[in-house]
Design a protein around this motif. Structure first.
Motif, PDB file in Angstrom:
ATOM      1  N   ARG A  13       0.925  -1.077   0.049  1.00  0.00           N
ATOM      2  CA  ARG A  13       0.044  -0.131   0.080  1.00  0.00           C
ATOM      3  C   ARG A  13       0.989   1.394  -0.029  1.00  0.00           C
ATOM      4  O   ARG A  13       0.368   2.462  -0.030  1.00  0.00           O
ATOM      5  CB  ARG A  13      -0.802  -0.057   1.336  1.00  0.00           C
ATOM      6  N   TYR A  14       2.073   1.142   0.115  1.00  0.00           N
ATOM      7  CA  TYR A  14       2.946   2.148   0.105  1.00  0.00           C
ATOM      8  C   TYR A  14       3.050   3.169  -1.153  1.00  0.00           C
ATOM      9  O   TYR A  14       3.485   2.870  -2.134  1.00  0.00           O
ATOM     10  CB  TYR A  14       4.468   1.810   0.405  1.00  0.00           C
ATOM     11  N   ARG A  15       2.385   4.360  -0.872  1.00  0.00           N
ATOM     12  CA  ARG A  15       2.322   5.181  -2.183  1.00  0.00           C
ATOM     13  C   ARG A  15       2.595   6.785  -1.486  1.00  0.00           C
ATOM     14  O   ARG A  15       1.745   7.649  -1.291  1.00  0.00           O
ATOM     15  CB  ARG A  15       0.846   5.188  -2.748  1.00  0.00           C
ATOM     16  N   PRO A  16       3.836   6.985  -1.200  1.00  0.00           N
ATOM     17  CA  PRO A  16       4.272   7.948  -0.585  1.00  0.00           C
ATOM     18  C   PRO A  16       3.853   9.445  -1.496  1.00  0.00           C
ATOM     19  O   PRO A  16       4.132   9.202  -2.500  1.00  0.00           O
ATOM     20  CB  PRO A  16       5.809   8.042  -0.377  1.00  0.00           C
ATOM     21  N   GLU A  17       3.720  10.548  -0.883  1.00  0.00           N
ATOM     22  CA  GLU A  17       3.945  11.759  -1.567  1.00  0.00           C
ATOM     23  C   GLU A  17       5.268  11.812  -2.353  1.00  0.00           C
ATOM     24  O   GLU A  17       6.297  12.001  -1.344  1.00  0.00           O
ATOM     25  CB  GLU A  17       3.456  13.184  -0.799  1.00  0.00           C
ATOM     26  N   LEU A 256       8.998   9.952 -12.595  1.00  0.00           N
ATOM     27  CA  LEU A 256       9.034   9.877 -13.955  1.00  0.00           C
ATOM     28  C   LEU A 256       8.101   8.871 -14.534  1.00  0.00           C
ATOM     29  O   LEU A 256       7.329   8.970 -15.441  1.00  0.00           O
ATOM     30  CB  LEU A 256      10.494   9.807 -14.600  1.00  0.00           C
ATOM     31  N   GLY A 257       7.938   7.571 -13.555  1.00  0.00           N
ATOM     32  CA  GLY A 257       7.074   6.696 -14.169  1.00  0.00           C
ATOM     33  C   GLY A 257       5.672   6.731 -14.299  1.00  0.00           C
ATOM     34  O   GLY A 257       4.932   6.046 -14.527  1.00  0.00           O
ATOM     35  N   ARG A 258       5.261   7.880 -13.244  1.00  0.00           N
ATOM     36  CA  ARG A 258       3.847   8.148 -12.948  1.00  0.00           C
ATOM     37  C   ARG A 258       3.153   8.372 -14.698  1.00  0.00           C
ATOM     38  O   ARG A 258       1.730   8.376 -14.560  1.00  0.00           O
ATOM     39  CB  ARG A 258       3.643   9.480 -12.399  1.00  0.00           C
ATOM     40  N   THR A 259       3.846   8.755 -15.699  1.00  0.00           N
ATOM     41  CA  THR A 259       3.401   9.084 -16.967  1.00  0.00           C
ATOM     42  C   THR A 259       3.561   7.834 -18.066  1.00  0.00           C
ATOM     43  O   THR A 259       3.234   8.038 -19.059  1.00  0.00           O
ATOM     44  CB  THR A 259       3.950  10.075 -17.419  1.00  0.00           C
ATOM     45  N   ALA A 260       3.848   6.809 -17.340  1.00  0.00           N
ATOM     46  CA  ALA A 260       4.121   5.402 -18.337  1.00  0.00           C
ATOM     47  C   ALA A 260       2.831   5.167 -18.864  1.00  0.00           C
ATOM     48  O   ALA A 260       1.664   5.191 -18.173  1.00  0.00           O
ATOM     49  CB  ALA A 260       4.892   4.495 -17.520  1.00  0.00           C
ATOM     50  N   ALA A 283       7.822   3.247  -6.617  1.00  0.00           N
ATOM     51  CA  ALA A 283       7.743   3.512  -8.034  1.00  0.00           C
ATOM     52  C   ALA A 283       6.358   2.532  -8.547  1.00  0.00           C
ATOM     53  O   ALA A 283       5.651   2.944  -9.379  1.00  0.00           O
ATOM     54  CB  ALA A 283       9.079   3.065  -8.799  1.00  0.00           C
ATOM     55  N   PHE A 284       6.398   1.340  -8.076  1.00  0.00           N
ATOM     56  CA  PHE A 284       5.193   0.531  -8.595  1.00  0.00           C
ATOM     57  C   PHE A 284       3.905   1.134  -8.342  1.00  0.00           C
ATOM     58  O   PHE A 284       3.074   1.118  -9.431  1.00  0.00           O
ATOM     59  CB  PHE A 284       5.326  -0.935  -7.980  1.00  0.00           C
ATOM     60  N   ASN A 285       3.600   1.427  -6.868  1.00  0.00           N
ATOM     61  CA  ASN A 285       2.308   2.154  -6.620  1.00  0.00           C
ATOM     62  C   ASN A 285       1.905   3.548  -7.312  1.00  0.00           C
ATOM     63  O   ASN A 285       0.714   3.842  -7.376  1.00  0.00           O
ATOM     64  CB  ASN A 285       2.275   1.924  -5.258  1.00  0.00           C
ATOM     65  N   HIS A 286       2.946   4.038  -7.871  1.00  0.00           N
ATOM     66  CA  HIS A 286       2.740   5.488  -8.778  1.00  0.00           C
ATOM     67  C   HIS A 286       2.747   5.145 -10.140  1.00  0.00           C
ATOM     68  O   HIS A 286       2.459   6.054 -10.933  1.00  0.00           O
ATOM     69  CB  HIS A 286       3.938   6.385  -8.258  1.00  0.00           C
ATOM     70  N   TYR A 287       2.794   4.065 -10.507  1.00  0.00           N
ATOM     71  CA  TYR A 287       3.272   3.798 -12.179  1.00  0.00           C
ATOM     72  C   TYR A 287       2.075   4.058 -12.633  1.00  0.00           C
ATOM     73  O   TYR A 287       1.016   3.700 -12.353  1.00  0.00           O
ATOM     74  CB  TYR A 287       3.587   2.237 -12.137  1.00  0.00           C
ATOM     75  N   GLY A 288       2.198   4.727 -14.019  1.00  0.00           N
ATOM     76  CA  GLY A 288       1.054   5.117 -14.570  1.00  0.00           C
ATOM     77  C   GLY A 288       0.232   4.364 -15.416  1.00  0.00           C
ATOM     78  O   GLY A 288      -0.881   4.806 -15.825  1.00  0.00           O
ATOM     79  N   HIS A 289       0.647   2.915 -15.278  1.00  0.00           N
ATOM     80  CA  HIS A 289      -0.256   2.044 -16.095  1.00  0.00           C
ATOM     81  C   HIS A 289      -0.604   1.004 -15.243  1.00  0.00           C
ATOM     82  O   HIS A 289      -0.063  -0.056 -15.550  1.00  0.00           O
ATOM     83  CB  HIS A 289       0.291   1.465 -17.499  1.00  0.00           C
ATOM     84  N   PRO A 290      -1.422   1.267 -14.065  1.00  0.00           N
ATOM     85  CA  PRO A 290      -1.543   0.191 -13.340  1.00  0.00           C
ATOM     86  C   PRO A 290      -2.243  -1.257 -13.726  1.00  0.00           C
ATOM     87  O   PRO A 290      -2.123  -1.956 -13.270  1.00  0.00           O
ATOM     88  CB  PRO A 290      -2.290   0.913 -12.221  1.00  0.00           C
ATOM     89  N   ALA A 291      -3.242  -0.925 -14.662  1.00  0.00           N
ATOM     90  CA  ALA A 291      -3.939  -2.179 -15.260  1.00  0.00           C
ATOM     91  C   ALA A 291      -2.893  -3.010 -15.837  1.00  0.00           C
ATOM     92  O   ALA A 291      -2.267  -2.707 -16.834  1.00  0.00           O
ATOM     93  CB  ALA A 291      -4.916  -1.491 -16.351  1.00  0.00           C
ATOM     94  N   GLY A 292      -2.982  -4.277 -15.519  1.00  0.00           N
ATOM     95  CA  GLY A 292      -2.026  -5.190 -16.047  1.00  0.00           C
ATOM     96  C   GLY A 292      -0.727  -5.298 -15.623  1.00  0.00           C
ATOM     97  O   GLY A 292       0.309  -6.057 -15.984  1.00  0.00           O
ATOM     98  N   SER A 293      -0.455  -4.356 -14.845  1.00  0.00           N
ATOM     99  CA  SER A 293       1.058  -4.291 -14.167  1.00  0.00           C
ATOM    100  C   SER A 293       1.033  -5.253 -13.177  1.00  0.00           C
ATOM    101  O   SER A 293       0.202  -5.034 -12.225  1.00  0.00           O
ATOM    102  CB  SER A 293       1.198  -2.880 -13.792  1.00  0.00           C
TER     103      SER A 293
END
Length: 323
Positions: A13-17, A256-260, A283-293
């Motif tokens: 659940r770790y999704r820091p600011e 940077l990965g937020r816009t993937a 990085a994973f929890n902010h990643y821009g393409h959560p569906a399928g990741s």
């Protein structure tokens, strides 16, 4: 090494600011526009490796500043149009030799391995690309090269090279430019994540135990190098923390990965002192393409993570996407 970071349920659940500079988009769009002002000018020279099932090419293309970047491109023999992977190498390593990485070509893919500018002398079988940019003040290593200004920092150059490597492979005859994936471990994973956030239309990004993520936490959580280079610098340059962390905020791959726009396959290791698991999960929890990741977790491993187990997992992940 025991588990030292957040418990596994909290990591999920770790999704820091994140510290996102107001001009981050402009910084990178202008950086890439400047780099793309130079023709990518891909040169491919067939080399004799003694291998019959694959063709191997010595690659040169234009990266940051028009600097000429080396690599290897290996593909199955024949003229079939193939998908491609671009691989980025870990900290201190270089492109090595073409016969060291044959699995992707044997599986029917084109495989471009990008050399690391200024690296290639720490482990492996070497690199061939100098970094002509001045180093500026800093401790040994690459984390503090250009640390006073993000425009001067080493990772601005390396991540731009990574983007241009994708540009380059998309021009190669016999490569399907719509089916290009990026991958790497540690520093290579950081480059893959940065490229995923900066290049649209990728098939996938597959960063393993990525470096350069959630830097505000990483540099104070672990005493291991390369992050320790930042602490070493600040130990001497007292009072420079705000300037240093501002520079690094432009290069943080969690940001940077937020816009993937491509599905991601990550991995983290819970005993990893080099790239602590909470920084990877950020990085994973902010990643821009959560569906399928997806993210694979190695509970009893350090920075080696899944090692050679990753290839089969990555091949299967890409096969699902292609279907």
């Amino acid at each position: 090494m025991a588990h030292f970071d957040l418990p596994e349920d909290q990591l999920a659940r770790y999704r820091p600011e994140l510290d996102v500079p107001d001009d981050l988009e402009e910084f990178w769009s202008s950086t890439l526009a400047e780099a793309r002002g130079f023709d990518v000018d891909v040169e491919l020279t067939l080399v004799d490796t003694g291998l019959r099932a694959v063709d191997a090419y010595d690659v040169t293309f234009s990266g940051f500043g028009g600097h000429r970047i080396k690599g290897w491109y290996v593909r199955p023999v024949g003229d079939d149009v193939v998908p491609a992977v671009v691989e980025y190498v870990g900290y201190g390593g270089g492109r090595g030799l073409p016969h060291e990485r044959l699995a992707w070509a044997a599986a029917g893919w084109g495989h471009l391995v990008m050399d690391n500018r200024g690296q290639g002398s720490t482990w492996g079988t070497g690199g061939s690309t100098p970094d002509p940019a001045p180093a500026g003040r800093g401790v040994g290593g690459f984390m503090t090269r250009g640390i006073d200004d993000p425009h001067d920092h080493f990772y601005r150059r390396l991540f731009t090279d990574g983007v241009r490597a994708v540009d380059a492979v998309r021009t190669v005859a016999g490569v399907d430019p719509e089916r290009v994936a990026v991958l790497g471990g540690s520093q290579g994973g950081a480059t893959a994540l940065a490229v995923a956030g900066l290049v649209p239309g990728l098939l996938a990004a597959m960063p393993d135990v990525p470096f350069m993520s959630h830097l505000a936490r990483a540099v104070v959580l672990t005493d291991a190098y390369p992050y320790r280079e930042v602490a070493d610098h600040l130990r001497t340059h007292r009072g420079a923390e705000a300037r240093v962390m501002r520079t690094l905020s432009y290069l943080d791959v969690a940001t940077l990965g937020r816009t993937a726009s491509a599905p991601g396959l990550f991995s983290a290791a819970l005993m990893d002192l080099t790239c602590p698991p909470s920084t990877v999960f950020a990085a994973f929890n902010h990643y821009g393409h959560p569906a399928g990741s997806e993210i694979d977790v190695y509970r009893f491993n350090g920075h080696e993570g899944g090692e050679q187990l990753r290839w089969a997992r990555q091949r299967a992940f890409l096969a699902d996407l292609l279907r």
